[in-house]
Design a protein around this motif. Structure first.
Motif, PDB file in Angstrom:
ATOM      1  N   GLU A  58      38.454  36.448  51.916  1.00  9.01           N
ATOM      2  CA  GLU A  58      39.152  36.192  50.892  1.00  9.01           C
ATOM      3  C   GLU A  58      38.718  37.350  49.848  1.00  9.01           C
ATOM      4  OE1 GLU A  58      38.709  32.271  49.484  1.00  9.01           O
ATOM      5  OE2 GLU A  58      39.852  31.340  51.180  1.00  9.01           O
ATOM      6  N   LYS A  59      39.697  37.489  49.080  1.00 10.40           N
ATOM      7  CA  LYS A  59      39.361  38.308  47.951  1.00 10.40           C
ATOM      8  C   LYS A  59      38.108  37.962  47.068  1.00 10.40           C
ATOM      9  CE  LYS A  59      43.845  40.684  48.044  1.00 10.40           C
ATOM     10  NZ  LYS A  59      44.906  41.126  47.175  1.00 10.40           N
ATOM     11  N   PRO A  60      37.314  38.609  46.634  1.00 13.71           N
ATOM     12  CA  PRO A  60      36.436  38.106  45.616  1.00 13.71           C
ATOM     13  C   PRO A  60      36.924  37.524  44.471  1.00 13.71           C
ATOM     14  CG  PRO A  60      36.092  40.500  45.835  1.00 13.71           C
ATOM     15  CD  PRO A  60      37.166  40.171  46.882  1.00 13.71           C
ATOM     16  N   VAL A  61      36.391  36.551  43.686  1.00  8.02           N
ATOM     17  CA  VAL A  61      36.978  36.104  42.619  1.00  8.02           C
ATOM     18  C   VAL A  61      36.462  37.187  41.492  1.00  8.02           C
ATOM     19  CG1 VAL A  61      36.805  34.293  40.832  1.00  8.02           C
ATOM     20  CG2 VAL A  61      36.769  33.630  43.221  1.00  8.02           C
ATOM     21  N   LEU A  62      37.405  37.519  40.597  1.00 11.18           N
ATOM     22  CA  LEU A  62      37.202  38.479  39.471  1.00 11.18           C
ATOM     23  C   LEU A  62      36.732  37.852  38.555  1.00 11.18           C
ATOM     24  CD1 LEU A  62      40.587  40.334  39.207  1.00 11.18           C
ATOM     25  CD2 LEU A  62      38.597  41.206  40.554  1.00 11.18           C
ATOM     26  N   PRO A  63      35.528  38.373  37.896  1.00 10.19           N
ATOM     27  CA  PRO A  63      34.772  37.822  36.739  1.00 10.19           C
ATOM     28  C   PRO A  63      35.786  37.517  35.403  1.00 10.19           C
ATOM     29  CG  PRO A  63      34.144  40.101  37.128  1.00 10.19           C
ATOM     30  CD  PRO A  63      34.936  39.758  38.177  1.00 10.19           C
ATOM     31  N   PRO A  64      35.224  36.694  34.611  1.00  7.62           N
ATOM     32  CA  PRO A  64      36.255  36.644  33.514  1.00  7.62           C
ATOM     33  C   PRO A  64      36.381  37.792  32.630  1.00  7.62           C
ATOM     34  CG  PRO A  64      34.168  35.215  33.347  1.00  7.62           C
ATOM     35  CD  PRO A  64      34.114  35.698  34.550  1.00  7.62           C
ATOM     36  N   LYS A  97      43.747  34.031  33.603  1.00  7.94           N
ATOM     37  CA  LYS A  97      44.648  35.208  33.365  1.00  7.94           C
ATOM     38  C   LYS A  97      44.160  36.582  34.185  1.00  7.94           C
ATOM     39  CE  LYS A  97      41.971  36.990  29.694  1.00  7.94           C
ATOM     40  NZ  LYS A  97      41.868  37.445  28.206  1.00  7.94           N
ATOM     41  N   GLU A  98      43.253  36.333  34.899  1.00 10.00           N
ATOM     42  CA  GLU A  98      42.546  37.361  35.619  1.00 10.00           C
ATOM     43  C   GLU A  98      43.367  37.089  37.187  1.00 10.00           C
ATOM     44  OE1 GLU A  98      39.548  36.617  32.827  1.00 10.00           O
ATOM     45  OE2 GLU A  98      40.444  35.196  34.461  1.00 10.00           O
ATOM     46  N   HIS A 118      41.001  28.019  33.081  1.00 11.79           N
ATOM     47  CA  HIS A 118      39.852  28.867  32.800  1.00 11.79           C
ATOM     48  C   HIS A 118      38.698  27.954  32.594  1.00 11.79           C
ATOM     49  CE1 HIS A 118      41.586  27.659  28.954  1.00 11.79           C
ATOM     50  NE2 HIS A 118      40.267  27.799  28.480  1.00 11.79           N
ATOM     51  N   GLU A 119      38.744  26.738  32.312  1.00  8.56           N
ATOM     52  CA  GLU A 119      37.640  25.592  32.115  1.00  8.56           C
ATOM     53  C   GLU A 119      37.159  25.099  33.604  1.00  8.56           C
ATOM     54  OE1 GLU A 119      38.567  22.741  29.082  1.00  8.56           O
ATOM     55  OE2 GLU A 119      38.742  24.543  27.534  1.00  8.56           O
ATOM     56  N   LEU A 120      38.006  25.267  34.724  1.00  5.10           N
ATOM     57  CA  LEU A 120      37.862  24.745  35.689  1.00  5.10           C
ATOM     58  C   LEU A 120      37.331  25.443  36.959  1.00  5.10           C
ATOM     59  CD1 LEU A 120      41.209  22.780  36.221  1.00  5.10           C
ATOM     60  CD2 LEU A 120      39.267  21.844  35.355  1.00  5.10           C
ATOM     61  N   MET A 121      37.098  26.854  36.761  1.00  6.44           N
ATOM     62  CA  MET A 121      36.576  27.776  37.621  1.00  6.44           C
ATOM     63  C   MET A 121      35.314  27.582  37.777  1.00  6.44           C
ATOM     64  SD  MET A 121      36.728  29.930  39.901  1.00  6.44           S
ATOM     65  CE  MET A 121      38.551  30.462  39.836  1.00  6.44           C
ATOM     66  N   ASP A 122      34.915  27.380  38.967  1.00  6.19           N
ATOM     67  CA  ASP A 122      33.459  27.143  39.394  1.00  6.19           C
ATOM     68  C   ASP A 122      33.097  28.563  40.162  1.00  6.19           C
ATOM     69  OD1 ASP A 122      30.791  26.809  40.509  1.00  6.19           O
ATOM     70  OD2 ASP A 122      31.413  24.834  41.489  1.00  6.19           O
TER      71      ASP A 122
END
Length: 550
Positions: free
Chosen positions: A220-226, A385-386, A339-343
């Motif tokens: 899986e693609k890495p999660v982009l930082p905020p 938004k990322e 944006h408040e749910l991302m772990d």
């Protein structure tokens, strides 16, 4: 001494003759004798006090129009007891200064319920500095810049505020560059004596980053930082507050509601009619219902649930008990606040305690909810938004039957006006907030931009706000599709709902309230946007109906 005194006397005589001549010309140009004669004829049977009153009214029409003489900024408390900015406008009316109105605006800071003490302390210091700087700007430079400006000339006022803000931005930039140069000169850059050895070459057939013995598999693609938050210049809230205060001043001096003044700014070719005196809202009385659970800082009831759909099922049951039909009498918009749910430790959204979903799985979740609950007409901030790919996927799947709304995922109004990229991420509408350096002219410009792109505009309230109800007038005057308020709890929220009811009554009395309950969604896959174009832009009357409806 005699000659000197005689010369001074001759000079005074010439000045008096000049003033008399100017007065005669003024009376002749304004036809004052005829006006006085008509006034005396019309007041022949009136008492002397009435005659003096009519004379005062006659001469008041010849007085100079009101101009701003002073702007005052104060540090006050908002709805949750935190510092914020109040602005008062004083105008010169018939040679006397008069306090016309005041407004209280919210800061851009979010209210953190479970933040650490260190974070809370740091944010309180930043908030206090922002408010103190704004108060200083208002009481010193801004009040000097606006002296003598007519409050009816909103464009001129906003231009002065913009120029002042740009100068402050430049000062801040120069200060930061100076601090950076001083730091660079103080700390010498170490020069390595021995260059570092190059990394060893990879063994043949082994890709970079691949572990020994690992099998080829889908990664899986890495999660982009905020993305970093947009910088906010300390004190910028003074700009938006003064602009709103001047607009409210113009409304009060014109003896008309603020929403009509704002509508005139957006539709200068169609000046709105003057509103009739309003009456109280004659709504049905409702018994007080017991409330259980925890109330959030937004005035909303928070409950625990075992499944994602359980709150929606609960709302359906409540509406059934009240005799309301979901999808007809009531529509739902889910504020996902992704944006408040991302772990970030797991790279997934924690939709429930212990339940994590990837961004791709979130698309399937929203599609399933929209299918099972047709009364849901909007998803607000369904992703960070990322995650642009997932915004595209959800818009393609639900854009023709739901609004995909960007709130925190959207850029600030100043950035939107700067680059015009309102569909980054891909959405069908934006939530706008009147904060920081946003002027009335900016709000008009950004809503016109959204209208031209067939996007819907929603005006939303900040986290911490005051009981100032100007937000509702802005929503109606700008003709936005919806207004986003907090729960029916606490005075600063309820006062805005009461203002919605009051404006609705005024529009009904003036026969300017339409009834267009049809919801039209744009197919975001179609470039021509025929569905949105068929709906057309909202008129000021329709805008008032929509805001009152929501």
């Amino acid at each position: 001494m005699g000659e000197e005194g005689g010369g001074r006397s001759c000079g005074t005589t010439r000045e008096l003759q000049k003033l008399k001549q100017q007065a005669l010309e003024y009376y002749r140009e304004n036809d004052v004798p005829r006006r006085l004669e008509e006034l005396l004829n019309s007041t022949f049977y009136l008492q002397p006090a009435d005659v003096y009153g009519h004379l005062a009214n006659c001469f008041s029409k010849l007085a100079k129009p009101p101009t701003i003489c002073k702007v005052v900024g104060k540090n006050v408390l908002d709805g949750v007891g935190l510092p914020t900015l109040q602005v008062e406008i004083f105008c010169t009316i018939q040679n006397f200064p008069k306090n016309i109105c005041s407004v209280v605006v919210a800061t851009h800071f979010e209210v953190q319920e479970n933040a650490s003490p260190e974070l809370v302390e740091a944010e309180e210091a930043d908030r206090l500095q922002a408010v103190s700087t704004a108060v200083q700007w208002v009481n010193e430079a801004i009040t000097q810049e606006l002296q003598g400006v007519a409050p009816s000339d909103q464009a001129a006022v906003d231009q002065v505020l913009r120029a002042f803000f740009e100068s402050k931005v430049q000062e801040d930039k120069e200060r930061r560059e100076l601090d950076r140069s001083l730091e660079d000169s103080a700390v010498p850059t170490p020069v390595p004596l021995i260059p570092p050895a190059p990394p060893p070459p990879l063994p043949p057939g082994k890709k970079k980053g691949q572990k020994q013995g690992a099998k080829d598999s889908f990664i899986e693609k890495p999660v982009l930082p905020p993305e970093p938050a947009e910088p906010v210049l300390c004190g910028s809230m003074a700009i938006g507050a003064v602009s709103l205060a001047v607009a409210k001043t113009c409304a009060m001096l014109s003896d008309r509601p603020l929403y009509l003044t704002v509508a005139a700014l957006k539709h200068p070719q169609l000046p709105p009619p003057k509103a009739e005196p309003k009456k109280g809202h004659n709504g049905s009385k409702r018994g007080h219902q017991p409330v259980t659970g925890k109330m959030s800082h937004l005035g909303c009831l928070t409950i625990t649930y075992d499944t994602i759909e359980q709150p929606l099922i609960l709302i359906q049951g409540i509406c059934a008990n009240l005799g309301l039909e979901m999808g007809t009498n009531l529509h739902l918009a889910i504020n996902c606040a992704a944006h408040e749910l991302m772990d970030y430790s797991k790279g997934k959204y924690e939709v429930m305690t212990g339940a994590h979903k990837s961004a791709a799985e979130m698309v399937d979740l929203y599609v399933d909810l929209a299918t099972r609950f047709p009364s849901v007409i909007a998803f607000i901030d369904p992703f960070r938004k990322e995650d642009s790919e997932q915004w595209d996927s959800l818009s393609n799947a639900l854009g023709s039957r739901c609004y995909i709304i960007a709130a925190s995922a959207s850029k600030s109004i100043s950035r939107l006006l700067e680059d015009g990229a309102i569909s980054t991420p891909k959405s069908s509408g934006l939530i706008l907030k009147h904060t920081n350096q946003t002027t009335m002219s900016d709000l008009v410009e950004v809503t016109n931009l959204l209208d031209s792109k067939k996007h819907i505009s929603i005006l939303g309230s900040p986290d911490a706000e005051s009981s100032d109800d100007s937000l509702v007038d802005l929503a109606v005057g700008l003709g936005v599709r919806f207004i986003k308020l907090g729960g029916l709890s606490r005075g600063e929220r309820v006062t805005k709902y009461n203002r919605v009811f009051a404006i609705e009554d005024e529009l009904v009395q003036n026969r300017a309230l339409g009834f267009n309950e049809e919801l039209t969604f744009s197919d975001l896959n179609e470039e021509d946007g025929k569905a949105a174009e068929a709906a057309g832009p909202l008129s000021p009357a329709e805008a008032g109906e929509e805001s009152a409806e929501v």
